[in-house]
Write a protein that holds these residues in place. Sequence first.
Motif, PDB file in Angstrom:
ATOM      1  N   VAL A   1      19.735  50.106 -21.212  1.00 52.30           N
ATOM      2  CA  VAL A   1      19.700  50.827 -22.494  1.00 52.30           C
ATOM      3  C   VAL A   1      18.670  50.268 -23.469  1.00 52.30           C
ATOM      4  CG1 VAL A   1      22.125  51.512 -22.273  1.00 52.30           C
ATOM      5  CG2 VAL A   1      21.552  49.448 -23.575  1.00 52.30           C
ATOM      6  N   LEU A   2      18.122  49.092 -23.201  1.00 51.34           N
ATOM      7  CA  LEU A   2      17.132  48.498 -24.115  1.00 51.34           C
ATOM      8  C   LEU A   2      15.904  49.392 -24.301  1.00 51.34           C
ATOM      9  CD1 LEU A   2      16.506  46.065 -25.895  1.00 51.34           C
ATOM     10  CD2 LEU A   2      15.518  44.911 -23.894  1.00 51.34           C
ATOM     11  N   PRO A   3      15.299  49.972 -23.239  1.00 51.71           N
ATOM     12  CA  PRO A   3      14.139  50.839 -23.448  1.00 51.71           C
ATOM     13  C   PRO A   3      14.421  52.068 -24.309  1.00 51.71           C
ATOM     14  CG  PRO A   3      14.222  50.112 -21.165  1.00 51.71           C
ATOM     15  CD  PRO A   3      15.510  49.687 -21.798  1.00 51.71           C
ATOM     16  N   ILE A   4      15.574  52.726 -24.111  1.00 48.83           N
ATOM     17  CA  ILE A   4      15.859  53.920 -24.908  1.00 48.83           C
ATOM     18  C   ILE A   4      16.137  53.541 -26.356  1.00 48.83           C
ATOM     19  CG2 ILE A   4      18.293  53.941 -24.186  1.00 48.83           C
ATOM     20  CD1 ILE A   4      16.114  56.947 -25.262  1.00 48.83           C
ATOM     21  N   MET A   5      16.724  52.388 -26.600  1.00 46.74           N
ATOM     22  CA  MET A   5      16.937  51.938 -27.984  1.00 46.74           C
ATOM     23  C   MET A   5      15.602  51.742 -28.702  1.00 46.74           C
ATOM     24  SD  MET A   5      20.066  49.198 -27.657  1.00 46.74           S
ATOM     25  CE  MET A   5      19.796  48.622 -29.331  1.00 46.74           C
ATOM     26  N   ILE A   6      14.657  51.118 -28.022  1.00 44.31           N
ATOM     27  CA  ILE A   6      13.339  50.875 -28.619  1.00 44.31           C
ATOM     28  C   ILE A   6      12.574  52.186 -28.781  1.00 44.31           C
ATOM     29  CG2 ILE A   6      11.074  49.816 -28.188  1.00 44.31           C
ATOM     30  CD1 ILE A   6      12.617  47.469 -26.900  1.00 44.31           C
ATOM     31  N   PHE A   7      12.564  53.014 -27.732  1.00 48.67           N
ATOM     32  CA  PHE A   7      11.867  54.295 -27.783  1.00 48.67           C
ATOM     33  C   PHE A   7      12.430  55.179 -28.888  1.00 48.67           C
ATOM     34  CE2 PHE A   7      10.857  58.617 -26.416  1.00 48.67           C
ATOM     35  CZ  PHE A   7       9.534  58.500 -26.013  1.00 48.67           C
ATOM     36  N   HIS A   8      13.755  55.153 -29.033  1.00 47.28           N
ATOM     37  CA  HIS A   8      14.439  55.963 -30.045  1.00 47.28           C
ATOM     38  C   HIS A   8      13.949  55.614 -31.450  1.00 47.28           C
ATOM     39  CE1 HIS A   8      17.851  56.785 -32.846  1.00 47.28           C
ATOM     40  NE2 HIS A   8      17.887  57.913 -32.177  1.00 47.28           N
ATOM     41  N   GLN A   9      13.849  54.329 -31.755  1.00 46.42           N
ATOM     42  CA  GLN A   9      13.410  53.925 -33.087  1.00 46.42           C
ATOM     43  C   GLN A   9      11.950  54.295 -33.323  1.00 46.42           C
ATOM     44  OE1 GLN A   9      14.970  53.055 -35.700  1.00 46.42           O
ATOM     45  NE2 GLN A   9      13.071  52.826 -36.875  1.00 46.42           N
ATOM     46  N   ILE A  10      11.101  54.096 -32.319  1.00 51.83           N
ATOM     47  CA  ILE A  10       9.679  54.429 -32.477  1.00 51.83           C
ATOM     48  C   ILE A  10       9.507  55.928 -32.707  1.00 51.83           C
ATOM     49  CG2 ILE A  10       7.410  54.435 -31.344  1.00 51.83           C
ATOM     50  CD1 ILE A  10       8.339  51.939 -29.788  1.00 51.83           C
ATOM     51  N   GLN A  11      10.248  56.748 -31.936  1.00 50.25           N
ATOM     52  CA  GLN A  11      10.107  58.194 -32.077  1.00 50.25           C
ATOM     53  C   GLN A  11      10.587  58.664 -33.455  1.00 50.25           C
ATOM     54  OE1 GLN A  11      12.450  59.867 -28.868  1.00 50.25           O
ATOM     55  NE2 GLN A  11      14.359  59.769 -30.005  1.00 50.25           N
ATOM     56  N   LEU A  12      11.636  58.041 -33.991  1.00 51.76           N
ATOM     57  CA  LEU A  12      12.105  58.414 -35.323  1.00 51.76           C
ATOM     58  C   LEU A  12      11.063  58.089 -36.391  1.00 51.76           C
ATOM     59  CD1 LEU A  12      15.886  57.374 -35.407  1.00 51.76           C
ATOM     60  CD2 LEU A  12      14.899  59.641 -35.060  1.00 51.76           C
ATOM     61  N   MET A  13      10.465  56.921 -36.295  1.00 49.71           N
ATOM     62  CA  MET A  13       9.455  56.505 -37.260  1.00 49.71           C
ATOM     63  C   MET A  13       8.257  57.457 -37.240  1.00 49.71           C
ATOM     64  SD  MET A  13       9.651  52.413 -36.451  1.00 49.71           S
ATOM     65  CE  MET A  13       8.171  51.968 -37.336  1.00 49.71           C
ATOM     66  N   VAL A  14       7.747  57.746 -36.049  1.00 47.27           N
ATOM     67  CA  VAL A  14       6.552  58.590 -35.919  1.00 47.27           C
ATOM     68  C   VAL A  14       6.854  60.034 -36.317  1.00 47.27           C
ATOM     69  CG1 VAL A  14       4.816  59.481 -34.306  1.00 47.27           C
ATOM     70  CG2 VAL A  14       5.573  57.103 -34.134  1.00 47.27           C
ATOM     71  N   CYS A  15       7.985  60.568 -35.847  1.00 49.66           N
ATOM     72  CA  CYS A  15       8.343  61.956 -36.162  1.00 49.66           C
ATOM     73  C   CYS A  15       8.604  62.140 -37.651  1.00 49.66           C
ATOM     74  CB  CYS A  15       9.567  62.390 -35.356  1.00 49.66           C
ATOM     75  SG  CYS A  15       9.216  62.672 -33.604  1.00 49.66           S
ATOM     76  N   GLY A  16       9.160  61.133 -38.299  1.00 51.19           N
ATOM     77  CA  GLY A  16       9.397  61.201 -39.746  1.00 51.19           C
ATOM     78  C   GLY A  16       8.097  61.357 -40.516  1.00 51.19           C
ATOM     79  N   VAL A  17       7.093  60.585 -40.139  1.00 52.42           N
ATOM     80  CA  VAL A  17       5.781  60.663 -40.795  1.00 52.42           C
ATOM     81  C   VAL A  17       5.141  62.030 -40.558  1.00 52.42           C
ATOM     82  CG1 VAL A  17       3.424  59.728 -40.816  1.00 52.42           C
ATOM     83  CG2 VAL A  17       5.391  58.174 -40.706  1.00 52.42           C
TER      84      VAL A  17
END
Length: 324
Positions: free
Chosen positions: A295-311
């Motif tokens: 689950v570590l990769p999806i946790m990291i990917f999830h946060q990155i995608q939220l940051m980028v999509c928010g911008v």
Amino acid sequence: MLKLLALDRFTILLIVMVVLATIIPVSGQAAEIFGVITTAAIAVLFFLHGAKLSREAVLEGLMHWKLHALVFAFTFALFPILGLMAKPLLVPMLGQELYWGFLFMCFLPSTVQSSIAFTSVAQGNVAGAVCSASFSNIVGMFITPVLVSFFILGESEHGFDPTASIIQITLLLLVPFVLGQILRPYVFSYMQKMPKIVKVFDQGSILMVVYGAFSSAVVAGLWQQVSGMTLFLLILSCSVFLTVIMLLALYVPRWMGFNRADQKAIFFCGSKKTLASGVPMAQILFIGQPLGMIVLPIMIFHQIQLMVCGVIANYWAKQSSGKL
């Protein structure tokens, strides 16, 4: 600083759960009891998701089948293909178990809440996003276990029956979801009076699973296996992978002639992976496996995608309103 980094309260709590599991991991009989409570919370969560989803929005969105077909292709074809192609590069960098987690992330369905929210902020096709993201999650309950059985657990030398996992996922996730849809006329009005209840179960169940997963992983020696350099390489790999996917999700709909509103819905639904469904699925699919590493990769990917999509969503919102 937190606003700048797009670190909301939930992200901070995820980090807290990892730290707490590292310091005070739950184990033994306490872990078994905690697992039962977590399973019950996940079932309630998907019941609430079913009750929350508007049938009118689904029917409206279903009419746009070309949009859903493209999102489906991104989610369950492009992501897995790129993940499999990256194996010769990622296995030496991350190790076999973290690569399995990375590949599992590629097999997951799209997000629901954040895909719809970002599409709405960017003034895209919200009805299409609702239907596409929801369809992705329902279909993913069947497709993800099959992909995992062929490409991950087939290599792990553990016996695996995808049918049993599909049945478990159906009972834990799909049945409560359908029940929520059936009972929606009776419970939705109460949910409107308590709008935070879905958010509490959504975030709370994920936090519980993450704590349980990392507790067992810490007991098994997770942090002796994942060095600071490996963590950095995982973050870098997720960032590069997301960049490639987003560029394709940005330009392919344009080449195919979709209008601007549809392009935004495809971009946000087709470039993201769900943590909310992914963590419960991992708990069922990877029994006896290093769940923390998975689950570590999806946790990291999830946060990155939220940051980028928010911008990006805020940029497109300003662009649509003529502020740029």
